[in-house]
Design a protein around this motif. Structure first.
Motif, PDB file in Angstrom:
ATOM      1  N   GLU A 161      35.462  39.954  43.648  1.00 21.35           N
ATOM      2  CA  GLU A 161      35.139  38.345  45.089  1.00 21.35           C
ATOM      3  C   GLU A 161      34.126  39.141  45.434  1.00 21.35           C
ATOM      4  N   ALA A 162      34.701  40.412  46.087  1.00 21.84           N
ATOM      5  CA  ALA A 162      33.111  40.846  47.033  1.00 21.84           C
ATOM      6  C   ALA A 162      31.942  41.276  46.107  1.00 21.84           C
ATOM      7  N   ASP A 163      31.894  40.961  44.737  1.00 16.38           N
ATOM      8  CA  ASP A 163      31.479  41.421  44.001  1.00 16.38           C
ATOM      9  C   ASP A 163      30.230  40.146  43.554  1.00 16.38           C
ATOM     10  N   ALA A 164      31.300  39.292  43.944  1.00 15.00           N
ATOM     11  CA  ALA A 164      30.618  37.620  43.918  1.00 15.00           C
ATOM     12  C   ALA A 164      29.485  37.469  44.801  1.00 15.00           C
ATOM     13  N   ARG A 165      30.239  37.458  46.279  1.00 17.62           N
ATOM     14  CA  ARG A 165      29.469  38.022  47.345  1.00 17.62           C
ATOM     15  C   ARG A 165      28.283  38.373  47.673  1.00 17.62           C
ATOM     16  N   ALA A 166      28.018  39.404  46.737  1.00 15.87           N
ATOM     17  CA  ALA A 166      27.124  40.603  46.462  1.00 15.87           C
ATOM     18  C   ALA A 166      25.979  40.021  45.674  1.00 15.87           C
ATOM     19  N   ILE A 167      26.358  39.313  45.005  1.00 17.87           N
ATOM     20  CA  ILE A 167      24.542  38.606  44.085  1.00 17.87           C
ATOM     21  C   ILE A 167      24.489  37.349  44.976  1.00 17.87           C
ATOM     22  N   VAL A 218      26.577  45.825  42.026  1.00 16.14           N
ATOM     23  CA  VAL A 218      28.292  45.723  41.378  1.00 16.14           C
ATOM     24  C   VAL A 218      28.544  46.309  41.098  1.00 16.14           C
ATOM     25  N   GLN A 219      30.256  46.908  41.850  1.00 10.93           N
ATOM     26  CA  GLN A 219      31.143  47.610  41.987  1.00 10.93           C
ATOM     27  C   GLN A 219      31.695  47.311  40.800  1.00 10.93           C
ATOM     28  N   THR A 220      32.230  46.317  40.014  1.00  7.30           N
ATOM     29  CA  THR A 220      33.065  46.483  39.268  1.00  7.30           C
ATOM     30  C   THR A 220      32.646  46.538  38.168  1.00  7.30           C
ATOM     31  N   GLY A 263      43.720  41.148  25.259  1.00  8.40           N
ATOM     32  CA  GLY A 263      44.482  41.939  24.105  1.00  8.40           C
ATOM     33  C   GLY A 263      44.849  42.430  24.532  1.00  8.40           C
ATOM     34  N   ASN A 264      46.096  43.540  24.199  1.00  4.98           N
ATOM     35  CA  ASN A 264      46.570  44.470  24.809  1.00  4.98           C
ATOM     36  C   ASN A 264      45.929  45.361  25.962  1.00  4.98           C
ATOM     37  N   ASN A 265      46.484  43.829  26.991  1.00  5.21           N
ATOM     38  CA  ASN A 265      46.288  44.154  28.499  1.00  5.21           C
ATOM     39  C   ASN A 265      44.288  44.798  28.925  1.00  5.21           C
ATOM     40  N   ARG A 266      43.356  44.341  27.994  1.00  6.38           N
ATOM     41  CA  ARG A 266      42.271  44.617  28.072  1.00  6.38           C
ATOM     42  C   ARG A 266      41.780  42.954  28.582  1.00  6.38           C
ATOM     43  N   VAL A 267      40.744  42.795  29.357  1.00  5.52           N
ATOM     44  CA  VAL A 267      39.963  41.688  29.680  1.00  5.52           C
ATOM     45  C   VAL A 267      38.502  41.710  30.031  1.00  5.52           C
ATOM     46  N   ASP A 268      37.890  40.307  29.202  1.00  3.44           N
ATOM     47  CA  ASP A 268      36.187  39.860  29.619  1.00  3.44           C
ATOM     48  C   ASP A 268      36.148  39.959  31.117  1.00  3.44           C
ATOM     49  N   LEU A 269      35.130  40.229  31.792  1.00 10.25           N
ATOM     50  CA  LEU A 269      34.517  40.289  32.892  1.00 10.25           C
ATOM     51  C   LEU A 269      33.314  39.133  32.996  1.00 10.25           C
ATOM     52  N   ALA A 270      32.965  37.435  33.331  1.00  7.05           N
ATOM     53  CA  ALA A 270      31.856  37.105  33.373  1.00  7.05           C
ATOM     54  C   ALA A 270      31.641  36.385  34.660  1.00  7.05           C
ATOM     55  N   PHE A 271      30.753  36.473  35.287  1.00  6.31           N
ATOM     56  CA  PHE A 271      30.106  36.747  36.448  1.00  6.31           C
ATOM     57  C   PHE A 271      29.243  34.969  36.573  1.00  6.31           C
ATOM     58  N   GLU A 272      29.821  33.735  35.977  1.00  6.68           N
ATOM     59  CA  GLU A 272      28.707  32.695  36.115  1.00  6.68           C
ATOM     60  C   GLU A 272      27.977  32.126  36.804  1.00  6.68           C
TER      61      GLU A 272
END
Length: 778
Positions: A144-150, A130-132, A172-181
């Motif tokens: 999307e590329a990481d999802a395809r790699a998984i 995963v590159q992200t 908040g504060n222009n920050r997010v969590d990323l979860a691959f379900e």
């Protein structure tokens, strides 16, 4: 995937910006001359919405500054550059009189990257692909590329139905969590492996060639029955090599189709092939195109008979013989170039080996990559060429095959490229490591012995040095067996195989009326002496003790017990001529061997032990049925002293159908009619193995066999009665047994079950109608 609400909002903003920009352009077009209709000048450029990205970066992406005259095409390019930078979620160009407002919305920063729902593959295995990463700007295309790699990683593990869904969680504060379900799904296995166009060989035979297997009843243990697209390339090569080695020079794989079942729980794999005709060697000759080389000298080196099946392996072996002779005579860059003349009517190929002067190219260096565990020297010693030697493409191909045969790598790619000069070449070796160790546990049960336990460990590439190490421990009701085996296949970097064995054994009186203890130390070194022949030199040291005698034992056994611990040293050799491992999936092969051991023990004991063996294996009925024949004979000659029980041969060790420790020469003067074994033996074993017609995924095949043999000739029998009912058990009496076998290619390894019945035996011989063993080469 990104939330649809955000994507819809971004599209509406883009459309709105484009409409406004077009209206602005039309308004300007109404107040300017035609010459000025395609250019614009903004005295001021304002930027809004950028927090982390500074204004200079945006001006750099736009490509123009305040007060500059720009065309409509430049404005469009500037908009595209900013949008394509991957830094902004939305981009707007808003004209306001002489001012151009560039309004942007930055992508958020990733706080945490998580994987949810993965039970079959650990986070540590997913993270590297995963590159992200945490702390980077969110990039929808990269997500999307990481999802395809998984998903591809799961497909490689046989789970083609796995679904990967990225979820973005605002923090908040222009920050997010990323979860691959991750929804892993079930393993997608190959439910049917079929062939179209095969006439010479059955589908049953061809399935044995492929690395990919068809799913069976033990699919939960088998890994090679899962569908892996990358494995198809290896299967194509294996199938092609199989046919080419059997003379089908026009063989072709037209297509390989994989069809996923409607329920997405299985694949149907089909190989569409064209076999062509089988060809044999015709006339074989050698010609020389190099001045000073006599072709007749090299023709005598050929080992190729007209009428034999055409095989690239046989061809390469004869090319190697010619080139080897040239090297021995100090001739460099001499190549044997095969030239073919096909006779389609008689289905033969005439071969003319032309001795030519090859291209003057040297090996500049050998580069090895991908071997994270295996040392470079383990791979490098598979090459007969070194830096500075003439480049021989045939030797490079053979080295690649030897590297693959090591079993240390799942993928091997060997290629050459131009070096620093036209007469220099670099050999690139790309490998991918695979597991080479195993840890095993076993449980056994016998009516007499009770429950037994065992543990074993083996490593075929110890510390990446190419060495083999095996440790085992087995115990059952007071008996135990501990051993350590070590082998160095290339001692001093040469084709010298050194082996060391250390062990200790104890046995209780299950099959005999005595107990034994034995410790041993063995050393051996083997090396080639001819193309198919090897010589092994060995040294052994054994300390053994016999005890536990009761009642009225045989005097020979009592002598062994009275002698206490016997110390015996030996020196020996074995010469082996073996053609069984020639070619790809060979259909036939032979083995001849001769060995002698010279022993010296305490109490002035001296002996010579001699054994010989001849075996042959071949396939018939298009190789659906395999025939095997094996003949062995041995003799223990005592120069001085008496033989000990452990040194004599036992009937159950040389043929099937007879009980261990209860068949063969006996001492009838003892209370239990003790079996003593013999100083001489011979055995002949014939068997046939064939398919049973059961579903092939079960891995079952059947067999029939017939054994004949005898053990006789105990030394120093004075005062021992070995005659019963007028029959002297110490003389050669041929015993015979017939039976049927069940072969099972189980997930734990190839197993064999023999059901036998003696058809010729002596009255006192005891039969054993069932035997179980692990299958090995005969």
């Amino acid at each position: 995937m990104l939330p649809s609400r955000k994507r819809g909002g971004a599209r509406r903003l883009h459309v709105f910006s484009a409409v406004v920009f077009c209206l602005f352009a039309l308004a300007n077009a109404a107040f300017v001359t035609p010459a000025d209709a395609q250019t614009y000048r903004f005295n001021n450029i304002a930027i809004e919405g950028n927090i982390r990205v500074d204004d200079s970066t945006l001006f750099g992406l736009a490509g123009f500054g305040r007060g500059e005259t720009v065309s409509a095409g430049q404005l469009n390019a500037a908009y595209g550059n900013i949008a394509a930078s991957g830094l902004f979620e939305t981009v707007e160009f808003v004209p306001q009189g002489n001012t151009l407002l560039i309004r942007v919305s930055e992508y958020p920063i990733i706080n945490i990257v998580n994987f949810e729902g993965n039970r079959r593959i650990d986070d540590e295995d997913i993270t590297p692909i995963v590159q992200t990463r945490s702390g980077r700007v969110l990039s929808p295309s990269q997500v999307e590329a990481d999802a395809r790699a998984i998903a591809e990683l799961y497909a490689q593990r046989g789970r083609s139905a796995a679904e990967i869904t990225p979820r973005i969680i605002p923090r908040g504060n222009n920050r997010v969590d990323l979860a691959f379900e991750i929804r892993e799904g079930n393993v997608v296995e190959i439910e049917r492996l079929s062939f179209v166009g095969n006439r010479a060989y059955s589908s049953y035979r061809l399935r044995q060639v492929l690395n990919t297997k068809q799913a069976g009843v033990f699919r939960w243990l088998v890994q090679r029955d899962t569908f892996v697209a990358e494995r198809i390339g290896l299967d194509r090569q294996l199938l092609t090599d199989f046919y080419l080695s059997r003379g089908y020079v026009d063989f072709e794989i037209l297509s390989v189709t994989s069809e996923l079942a409607r329920e997405r729980d299985g694949f149907f794999l089909t190989f569409n092939i064209r076999e062509g005709l089988q060809y044999r060697f015709g006339n074989v000759s050698v010609v020389s195109e190099v001045e000073g080389i006599d072709a007749a000298d090299y023709e005598r080196e050929l080992r190729l008979r007209p009428g034999t099946i055409f095989s690239p392996t046989v061809l390469d072996q004869n090319i190697a013989r010619i080139e080897r002779l040239a090297e021995q005579r100090g001739l460099r860059f001499i190549r044997a170039e095969p030239r073919f003349t096909r006779d389609n009517r008689n289905q033969t190929i005439d071969v003319e080996f032309a001795i030519v002067r090859g291209e003057r190219v040297f090996v500049e260096r050998i580069d090895i990559q991908g071997n994270t565990t295996t040392l470079d020297r383990v791979v490098r010693r598979q090459f007969t060429s070194a830096e500075g030697d003439p480049l021989n493409p045939r030797e490079i191909r053979e080295a690649a095959e030897r590297i693959r045969a090591l079993g240390y790598f799942s993928d091997v790619d060997v290629d050459t490229r131009r070096g620093s000069a036209p007469d220099q070449a670099i050999v690139d070796v790309e490998v991918e490591e695979t597991t080479t160790g195993s840890l095993g546990f076993s449980v056994s049960y016998g009516r007499a012995q009770g429950i037994g336990f065992g543990i074993s460990f083996s490593e075929q590439n110890f510390l990446g040095r190419g060495q083999q190490v095996a440790v085992s421990f087995n115990t059952v009701k007071g008996s135990r067996d501990i051993s350590l085996q070590f082998a160095e296949p290339a001692l001093f970097g040469r084709d010298l195989r050194y082996s060391l064995g250390i062990g200790y054994r104890e046995t209780k009186s299950f099959f005999s009326d005595f107990d034994t203890r034995e410790g041993f130390l063995n050393n051996s070194i083997g090396f080639p002496v001819a193309e198919y022949a090897r010589l092994q030199l060995r040294q052994g040291l054994v300390l053994d003790r016999l005890s536990g005698l009761s009642g009225n034992p045989s005097q020979r056994l009592q002598d062994d017990a009275d002698a206490g611990t016997a110390v015996t040293g030996s020196l020996g050799y074995t010469y082996t001529f073996d053609t069984r491992n020639v070619g790809i999936d060979p259909s036939q092969g032979a083995i001849l061997s001769f060995s002698q051991d010279f022993g010296l023990g305490n109490q002035s004991r001296r002996y010579v032990k001699t054994e010989g063996r001849a075996g042959y294996e071949m396939g018939i009925f298009n190789e659906d049925v395999t025939l095997r024949a094996d003949a062995r004979a041995g003799a223990l000659h005592m120069i001085n002293g008496k033989s000990r029980n452990r040194e004599r041969y036992q009937l159950s060790d040389v043929m099937r159908g007879f009980a261990p420790g209860d068949s063969g020469p006996r001492d009838f003067a003892s209370g239990s009619n003790d079996v003593l074994g013999g100083n001489r033996y011979f055995s002949v074993q014939l068997e046939a193995q064939f398919p049973l017609g059961t579903p092939e995924e079960y891995g079952l095949s059947g067999g029939v066999f017939a054994d004949a043999g005898s053990v006789w000739g105990v030394d120093s029998v004075g005062g021992i009665n070995m005659t019963d009912g007028g029959t002297d058990y110490n003389k050669m009496h041929v015993r015979a047994a017939v039976g049927v076998s069940l072969f099972w290619d189980s997930p734990l390894g190839p197993l064999r079950f023999d059901f036998s019945r003696p058809v010729r035996k002596l009255d006192r011989d005891r039969s054993q109608n069932f035997d179980f063993s692990i299958v090995s080469q005969f």
